[in-house]
Design a protein around this motif. Structure first.
Motif, PDB file in Angstrom:
ATOM      1  N   MET A 300       0.714  -1.193   0.061  1.00  0.00           N
ATOM      2  CA  MET A 300       0.046   0.001  -0.117  1.00  0.00           C
ATOM      3  C   MET A 300       0.993   1.157   0.078  1.00  0.00           C
ATOM      4  O   MET A 300       0.273   2.460   0.371  1.00  0.00           O
ATOM      5  CB  MET A 300      -0.927   0.214   1.136  1.00  0.00           C
ATOM      6  N   THR A 301       2.237   1.053  -0.300  1.00  0.00           N
ATOM      7  CA  THR A 301       3.143   2.170   0.101  1.00  0.00           C
ATOM      8  C   THR A 301       2.690   3.500  -1.069  1.00  0.00           C
ATOM      9  O   THR A 301       3.289   4.427  -1.187  1.00  0.00           O
ATOM     10  CB  THR A 301       4.483   1.752  -0.068  1.00  0.00           C
ATOM     11  N   THR A 302       2.208   3.122  -2.061  1.00  0.00           N
ATOM     12  CA  THR A 302       2.187   4.234  -3.204  1.00  0.00           C
ATOM     13  C   THR A 302       1.090   4.981  -2.960  1.00  0.00           C
ATOM     14  O   THR A 302       0.322   5.975  -3.900  1.00  0.00           O
ATOM     15  CB  THR A 302       2.016   3.663  -4.742  1.00  0.00           C
ATOM     16  N   LEU A 303       0.176   4.601  -1.895  1.00  0.00           N
ATOM     17  CA  LEU A 303      -0.816   5.433  -1.475  1.00  0.00           C
ATOM     18  C   LEU A 303      -0.553   6.604  -0.429  1.00  0.00           C
ATOM     19  O   LEU A 303      -0.341   6.104   0.575  1.00  0.00           O
ATOM     20  CB  LEU A 303      -2.119   4.571  -0.965  1.00  0.00           C
ATOM     21  N   GLY A 304      -0.490   7.853  -0.869  1.00  0.00           N
ATOM     22  CA  GLY A 304      -0.289   8.836  -0.121  1.00  0.00           C
ATOM     23  C   GLY A 304      -1.209   9.392   0.743  1.00  0.00           C
ATOM     24  O   GLY A 304      -2.443   9.330   0.499  1.00  0.00           O
ATOM     25  N   VAL A 305      -0.798  10.297   1.718  1.00  0.00           N
ATOM     26  CA  VAL A 305      -1.717  10.575   2.819  1.00  0.00           C
ATOM     27  C   VAL A 305      -2.466  11.796   2.268  1.00  0.00           C
ATOM     28  O   VAL A 305      -3.707  11.743   2.395  1.00  0.00           O
ATOM     29  CB  VAL A 305      -0.902  11.425   4.038  1.00  0.00           C
ATOM     30  N   ASP A 306      -1.950  12.569   1.307  1.00  0.00           N
ATOM     31  CA  ASP A 306      -2.613  13.803   0.777  1.00  0.00           C
ATOM     32  C   ASP A 306      -4.068  13.243  -0.043  1.00  0.00           C
ATOM     33  O   ASP A 306      -4.963  13.653  -0.024  1.00  0.00           O
ATOM     34  CB  ASP A 306      -1.856  14.499  -0.531  1.00  0.00           C
ATOM     35  N   ARG A 307      -3.629  11.970  -0.599  1.00  0.00           N
ATOM     36  CA  ARG A 307      -4.793  11.457  -1.542  1.00  0.00           C
ATOM     37  C   ARG A 307      -6.095  10.741  -0.670  1.00  0.00           C
ATOM     38  O   ARG A 307      -7.182  11.174  -0.828  1.00  0.00           O
ATOM     39  CB  ARG A 307      -4.454  10.329  -2.387  1.00  0.00           C
ATOM     40  N   VAL A 308      -5.447  10.265   0.584  1.00  0.00           N
ATOM     41  CA  VAL A 308      -6.431   9.887   1.468  1.00  0.00           C
ATOM     42  C   VAL A 308      -7.373  10.855   2.104  1.00  0.00           C
ATOM     43  O   VAL A 308      -8.596  10.905   2.378  1.00  0.00           O
ATOM     44  CB  VAL A 308      -5.772   8.884   2.556  1.00  0.00           C
ATOM     45  N   VAL A 309      -6.783  11.891   2.561  1.00  0.00           N
ATOM     46  CA  VAL A 309      -7.380  13.148   3.198  1.00  0.00           C
ATOM     47  C   VAL A 309      -8.216  13.817   2.086  1.00  0.00           C
ATOM     48  O   VAL A 309      -9.396  13.950   2.387  1.00  0.00           O
ATOM     49  CB  VAL A 309      -6.376  14.137   3.506  1.00  0.00           C
ATOM     50  N   ALA A 310      -7.951  13.794   0.784  1.00  0.00           N
ATOM     51  CA  ALA A 310      -8.790  14.370  -0.330  1.00  0.00           C
ATOM     52  C   ALA A 310      -9.925  13.559  -0.222  1.00  0.00           C
ATOM     53  O   ALA A 310     -11.027  14.191  -0.468  1.00  0.00           O
ATOM     54  CB  ALA A 310      -8.154  14.692  -1.488  1.00  0.00           C
TER      55      ALA A 310
END
Length: 325
Positions: A300-310
């Motif tokens: 899951m390392t290519t999923l960044g926090v910015d995208r989850v927050v958005a």
């Protein structure tokens, strides 16, 4: 039709069991007053325990050479079933007497599991939303564990396989951003949930939450109490897991995090649910050079926090309370 009896053969995994619970609504509509016997895996059995229409739950503990199926046959052979609903595609539909039989067709990874189950009854256009009944004891326990007093962010930072787990440090960053003064849930309490065997991994996230905002539910509750607790949360974010499916079924705004599993097939299903996945799709992950399904390393390392927050912000904006009356 007096004396109607339905045999519902459900799943062995909790997440699949949650997605199958909408079948009970169809039974109520189609066979009102019928007594339902549910056969399922032992871990799934508690999901059906509080349903008023369920007369009996048979927990099928797997035995060598299919002995669990022989046990089920012995438990059911003396009954003439009004209908058998079989999500396991088992031989029971041939070995037991029944007026009607409904059998789950082969899996299609591009079709959501809820839609696939609903198609057994001609309900593709009006799928059967999962539903879980709880008792007053579960609601009371949840009120003690998650008392009133401000918003609650619920997280499930673990899964049944390490490859599906978003890195713990990103959950920690997510908590800071969602509960900051400028976040979606300023100053929110944080409830961390996990299966009992995953508690140690959940503590990596839980221990970073200040004590006055920490709600420790990691591996500490039974399934129905966990579900009642999730109903009291304002937002859920978690890996692809049974808890994710339970949160969505509870009606809590639910964001599922996906990588080496198919969100089209197993995404959270509910009135306010969404998924966000890694840069790589499922096929790209499992066909990548060096991929080893036996490894517990995160995929899951290519999923960044910015995208989850958005994604969380987009989900929050369309929750029922945010929509115009």
């Amino acid at each position: 039709m007096a004396g109607m009896r339905i045999l519902f053969i459900s799943s062995t995994r909790i997440g699949d069991g949650v997605l199958s619970t909408g079948v009970l609504a169809w039974i109520r509509e189609t066979y009102p007053g019928a007594a339902v016997t549910v056969a399922c895996g032992p871990e799934v059995a508690p999901l059906f325990a509080a349903s008023p229409q369920v007369e009996r739950v048979i927990a099928m503990a797997k035995r060598p050479r299919g002995g669990h199926w022989a046990d089920l046959w012995r438990a059911c052979v003396g009954t003439y079933w009004t209908a058998i609903i079989d999500l396991r595609r088992s031989a029971m539909r041939y070995l037991l007497l029944a007026r009607r039989r409904y059998v789950l067709p082969p899996d299609r990874p591009d079709v959501h599991k809820v839609v696939q189950i609903s198609a057994m009854f001609g309900r593709e256009e009006t799928p059967l939303d999962p539903e879980i009944a709880v008792g007053p004891e579960h609601e009371s326990a949840a009120a003690r564990l998650v008392p009133d007093g401000g918003p609650v962010l619920a997280l499930a930072p673990t899964a049944n396989w390490g490859g599906k787990e978003w890195p713990a440090d990103r959950f920690i960053d997510l908590i800071a951003r969602l509960t900051a003064a400028s976040g979606l849930l300023p100053g929110a309490r944080v409830a961390v949930l996990s299966a009992p065997g995953e508690r140690d991994r959940a503590l990596t996230v839980l221990d970073t939450v200040p004590m006055d905002r920490r709600i420790d539910l990691a591996g500490k509750t039974d399934l129905l109490t966990a579900y009642a607790c999730l109903k009291r949360a304002d937002l859920f974010v978690g890996n692809d897991s049974a808890l994710m499916h339970m949160a969505a079924a509870a009606g809590t705004p639910t964001l599922g995090l996906f990588g080496p599993s198919r969100d089209a097939h197993y995404g959270p299903w509910g009135k306010c649910a969404a998924s966000v996945r890694t840069d790589l799709d499922f096929d790209e992950i499992i066909h990548a050079p060096g991929y080893d399904h036996r490894s517990s390393d995160s995929r899951m390392t290519t999923l960044g926090v910015d995208r989850v927050v958005a994604a969380a912000e987009a989900l929050w904006a369309r929750r029922p309370a945010a929509l115009p009356a």
